[in-house]
Design an enzyme around this catalytic site. Structure first.
Site, PDB file in Angstrom:
ATOM      1  CG  ASN A  32       2.406  -3.071   1.063  1.00 42.84           C
ATOM      2  OD1 ASN A  32       3.142  -2.129   1.378  1.00 42.84           O
ATOM      3  ND2 ASN A  32       1.117  -2.905   0.785  1.00 42.84           N
ATOM      4  CD1 TRP A  33       7.957  -4.956   4.225  1.00 44.48           C
ATOM      5  CD2 TRP A  33       9.728  -3.592   4.286  1.00 44.48           C
ATOM      6  NE1 TRP A  33       9.082  -5.724   4.034  1.00 44.48           N
ATOM      7  CE2 TRP A  33      10.188  -4.913   4.064  1.00 44.48           C
ATOM      8  CE3 TRP A  33      10.679  -2.575   4.358  1.00 44.48           C
ATOM      9  CZ2 TRP A  33      11.540  -5.232   3.917  1.00 44.48           C
ATOM     10  CZ3 TRP A  33      12.034  -2.887   4.209  1.00 44.48           C
ATOM     11  CH2 TRP A  33      12.452  -4.208   3.997  1.00 44.48           C
ATOM     12  CE  LYS A  34      -0.501  -3.554   4.052  1.00 47.53           C
ATOM     13  NZ  LYS A  34      -1.839  -4.003   4.438  1.00 47.53           N
ATOM     14  CG  HIS A 117      -2.716  -1.637  -0.980  1.00 47.83           C
ATOM     15  ND1 HIS A 117      -3.541  -1.455   0.114  1.00 47.83           N
ATOM     16  CD2 HIS A 117      -2.069  -2.802  -0.778  1.00 47.83           C
ATOM     17  CE1 HIS A 117      -3.377  -2.473   0.940  1.00 47.83           C
ATOM     18  NE2 HIS A 117      -2.499  -3.308   0.432  1.00 47.83           N
ATOM     19  CD  GLU A 119      -3.688  -1.024   3.760  1.00 50.13           C
ATOM     20  OE1 GLU A 119      -2.516  -0.653   3.542  1.00 50.13           O
ATOM     21  OE2 GLU A 119      -3.955  -2.139   4.266  1.00 50.13           O
ATOM     22  CD  GLU A 189      -3.181  -6.902  -1.283  1.00 52.63           C
ATOM     23  OE1 GLU A 189      -2.252  -7.545  -0.772  1.00 52.63           O
ATOM     24  OE2 GLU A 189      -3.372  -5.695  -1.056  1.00 52.63           O
ATOM     25  N   GLY A 195      -5.102  -7.608   6.947  1.00 55.06           N
ATOM     26  CA  GLY A 195      -4.807  -7.226   8.325  1.00 55.06           C
ATOM     27  C   GLY A 195      -5.821  -7.729   9.336  1.00 55.06           C
ATOM     28  CB  SER A 234      -4.653 -12.709   6.707  1.00 56.52           C
ATOM     29  OG  SER A 234      -5.261 -11.541   7.233  1.00 56.52           O
ATOM     30  N   GLY A 255       1.468  -8.452   3.798  1.00 55.89           N
ATOM     31  CA  GLY A 255       1.573  -7.247   4.619  1.00 55.89           C
ATOM     32  C   GLY A 255       2.243  -7.560   5.945  1.00 55.89           C
ATOM     33  N   GLY A 256       1.428  -7.731   6.982  1.00 50.79           N
ATOM     34  CA  GLY A 256       1.925  -7.937   8.346  1.00 50.79           C
ATOM     35  C   GLY A 256       3.068  -8.942   8.469  1.00 50.79           C
TER      36      GLY A 256
HETATM   37  P1  13P Z   1      -1.854  -8.419   5.467  1.00 49.50           P
HETATM   38  O1  13P Z   1      -0.944  -9.502   4.993  1.00 49.50           O
HETATM   39  O2  13P Z   1      -1.354  -7.707   6.693  1.00 49.50           O
HETATM   40  O3  13P Z   1      -3.261  -8.863   5.570  1.00 49.50           O
HETATM   41  O4  13P Z   1      -1.835  -7.273   4.313  1.00 49.50           O
HETATM   42  C1  13P Z   1      -2.021  -7.636   2.994  1.00 49.50           C
HETATM   43  C2  13P Z   1      -1.733  -6.452   2.145  1.00 49.50           C
HETATM   44  O5  13P Z   1      -2.450  -5.473   2.181  1.00 49.50           O
HETATM   45  C3  13P Z   1      -0.546  -6.500   1.280  1.00 49.50           C
HETATM   46  O6  13P Z   1      -0.545  -5.455   0.368  1.00 49.50           O
END
Ligand code: 13P
Length: 271
Positions: A32-34, A117, A119, A189, A195, A234, A255-256
């Site tokens: 997920n490149w957000k 998600h 977020e 999640e 993050g 993470s 994510g990251g």
């Molecule tokens: P991180 O891997 O940066 O913790 O993010 C997870 C995420 O929200 C994937 O959708």
């Protein structure tokens, strides 16, 4: 941090805490490149991933921003790497300024769409009801929803994991059939692990994955065994192998670490 104490349903657990069901499910690693990467940068990352992609049994998915989906999907059209959107609106067309619909993201080349998600729930007022509408709209257009659930740290510490996860599952999947469920991917999640560098231990994650599968089984019967449940929070090359070895962890939503080709490829290689 408080340990997770999910009261698991004993009769069901036996069904789900072994590795037999895993063969019935598609293993998936999704990035997920957000809110990251210009179109050019997204294309660069897609190219590097494509070049370095090892042979894998995992379905690999990347979720660029809306505006990069088309370019990335076009570039990856002959690649095993599939493209996802990070969200969508539930109406197909109309006076809904600033939104993008299922037919649009499908037309742009997406096969998957992340829905609910944390977020989106936290910053954009996403509710279980809107998640439910979006999942239905995605299914109507043959997009695979990656339906996210997860508790906050406060909810975990208050011993509310069970209530939060089952409420999110009930609300998000309202009025759906077992046939619909078979076309959905679920992602667990925990909000406190996103993050933050704090990953759930493989045992903590597995426990909630079992809870999710049992909740799905109560509602939809044996189809629950066919649903891929991804872990997100993470995930990195150093912890992915152990997480993915758990019987009910069918993949990862990253994510990251999905923003750097080396790390994302590392997770795929370790899997
Ligand atoms: P991180 O891997 O940066 O913790 O993010 C997870 C995420 O929200 C994937 O959708």
């Amino acid at each position: 941090m408080a340990q997770l104490t999910v009261p698991l349903c004993n009769a069901g657990s036996k069904m789900y805490v072994n590795n037999r069901g895993k063969n019935m499910r598609t293993p998936i690693i999704a990035g997920n490149w957000k809110l990251n990467k210009t179109i050019g940068e997204a294309l660069e990352l897609a190219k590097t991933l494509q070049q370095g992609l090892p042979t894998t049994k995992f379905e690999i998915v990347v979720a660029p921003s809306y505006i990069a989906i088309n370019k990335v999907a076009d570039f990856l059209k002959n690649s095993p790497i599939k493209v996802s959107a990070q969200d969508m609106f539930w109406e197909d067309t109309g006076a809904f300024t600033g939104t993008v619909s299922a037919p649009m993201i499908k037309d742009a080349g997406a096969k998957y769409v992340i829905i609910g998600h944390s977020e989106r729930r936290q910053f954009f007022s996403e509710t279980d009801e809107t998640v439910n509408k979006k999942i239905k709209a995605a299914l109507k257009h043959d997009l695979t929803p990656i339906f996210c659930v997860g508790e906050t740290l406060a909810e975990r510490e208050a011993g509310k994991i069970n209530a939060v996860i089952t409420t999110q599952l009930d609300g998000g999947l309202r009025d759906l059939t077992a046939n619909d469920l078979a076309k959905i991917v679920v992602a667990y999640e925990p909000v406190w692990a996103i993050g933050t560098g704090k990953t759930a231990t493989p045992e903590q994650a597995e426990e909630v994955h079992v809870l999710i599968r049992e909740t799905l089984a109560k509602k939809f019967g044996d189809t629950a065994n066919k649903v891929s449940i991804l872990y997100g929070g993470s995930v990195k090359p150093s912890n992915s192998k152990e997480l993915l070895s758990k019987p009910n962890i069918d993949g990862a939503l990253v994510g990251g670490a999905s923003l750097k080709a080396e790390d994302f490829l590392g997770i795929i290689k370790n899997a």
